[in-house]
Design a protein around this motif. Structure first.
Motif, PDB file in Angstrom:
ATOM      1  N   UNK A 295      44.040  41.241  35.596  1.00 56.69           N
ATOM      2  CA  UNK A 295      43.920  40.820  36.988  1.00 56.69           C
ATOM      3  C   UNK A 295      42.263  40.553  37.066  1.00 56.69           C
ATOM      4  N   UNK A 296      41.924  39.456  37.939  1.00 61.42           N
ATOM      5  CA  UNK A 296      40.545  39.292  38.191  1.00 61.42           C
ATOM      6  C   UNK A 296      40.048  39.904  39.558  1.00 61.42           C
ATOM      7  N   UNK A 297      38.934  40.528  39.528  1.00 62.52           N
ATOM      8  CA  UNK A 297      38.862  41.110  40.929  1.00 62.52           C
ATOM      9  C   UNK A 297      38.011  40.359  41.762  1.00 62.52           C
ATOM     10  N   UNK A 298      37.593  40.743  42.865  1.00 60.97           N
ATOM     11  CA  UNK A 298      36.630  40.073  44.020  1.00 60.97           C
ATOM     12  C   UNK A 298      35.492  39.511  43.207  1.00 60.97           C
ATOM     13  N   UNK A 299      34.864  39.991  42.245  1.00 57.84           N
ATOM     14  CA  UNK A 299      33.735  39.399  41.417  1.00 57.84           C
ATOM     15  C   UNK A 299      34.153  38.638  40.329  1.00 57.84           C
ATOM     16  N   UNK A 300      35.342  38.282  40.302  1.00 57.83           N
ATOM     17  CA  UNK A 300      35.839  37.487  39.050  1.00 57.83           C
ATOM     18  C   UNK A 300      35.710  38.187  37.655  1.00 57.83           C
ATOM     19  N   UNK A 301      35.751  39.409  37.697  1.00 54.24           N
ATOM     20  CA  UNK A 301      35.776  40.280  36.473  1.00 54.24           C
ATOM     21  C   UNK A 301      37.328  40.601  36.306  1.00 54.24           C
ATOM     22  N   UNK A 302      37.507  40.626  34.987  1.00 54.41           N
ATOM     23  CA  UNK A 302      38.896  41.050  34.577  1.00 54.41           C
ATOM     24  C   UNK A 302      39.246  42.479  34.283  1.00 54.41           C
ATOM     25  N   UNK A 303      40.101  43.125  34.820  1.00 53.56           N
ATOM     26  CA  UNK A 303      40.610  44.474  35.016  1.00 53.56           C
ATOM     27  C   UNK A 303      41.994  44.446  34.382  1.00 53.56           C
ATOM     28  N   UNK A 304      42.246  45.574  33.696  1.00 55.61           N
ATOM     29  CA  UNK A 304      43.958  45.943  33.396  1.00 55.61           C
ATOM     30  C   UNK A 304      44.440  46.579  34.641  1.00 55.61           C
ATOM     31  N   UNK A 305      45.651  46.141  34.843  1.00 56.41           N
ATOM     32  CA  UNK A 305      46.388  46.705  36.005  1.00 56.41           C
ATOM     33  C   UNK A 305      47.774  47.022  35.386  1.00 56.41           C
ATOM     34  N   UNK A 306      48.145  48.229  35.522  1.00 62.88           N
ATOM     35  CA  UNK A 306      49.426  48.832  35.352  1.00 62.88           C
ATOM     36  C   UNK A 306      50.079  48.994  36.321  1.00 62.88           C
TER      37      UNK A 306
END
Length: 92
Positions: free
Chosen positions: A21-32
């Motif tokens: 998922x992309x966060x507010x800063x447009x950085x991708x993070x894994x979300x389980x």
């Protein structure tokens, strides 16, 4: 696939899905996203994953959901999963 496999090996996890998922800063993070069998403890689950996965494969977010939403075709409905707002848990 490997992250989901590890999550499903945990006794408290009934179902699991992991997405980038992309966060507010447009950085991708894994979300389980996890459907639990009982008590849900994100910290304990993260510790469990760290024992068998490299740090970059441990989801930044772990979200408990009642069920994994599916499309009419039986696939995971990614758009129906909640955004992981305010649930970031720092890793180590």
């Amino acid at each position: 696939g490997e992250i989901v496999h590890r999550l499903l090996q945990h006794g408290d996890v009934k179902e699991a899905v992991v997405l980038a998922r992309k966060d507010e800063r447009d950085e991708a993070s894994l979300c389980g996203y996890v459907v639990s069998r009982g008590a849900f403890n994100a910290s304990e689950l993260r510790t469990y994953l760290k024992r068998s996965l490299p740090e970059y494969m441990v989801p930044s977010y772990l979200v408990e959901v009642e069920q994994i939403p599916l499309t009419a075709n039986g696939k995971v409905d990614r758009r129906a999963l909640p955004e992981p707002q305010g649930l970031l848990q720092t890793t180590g």
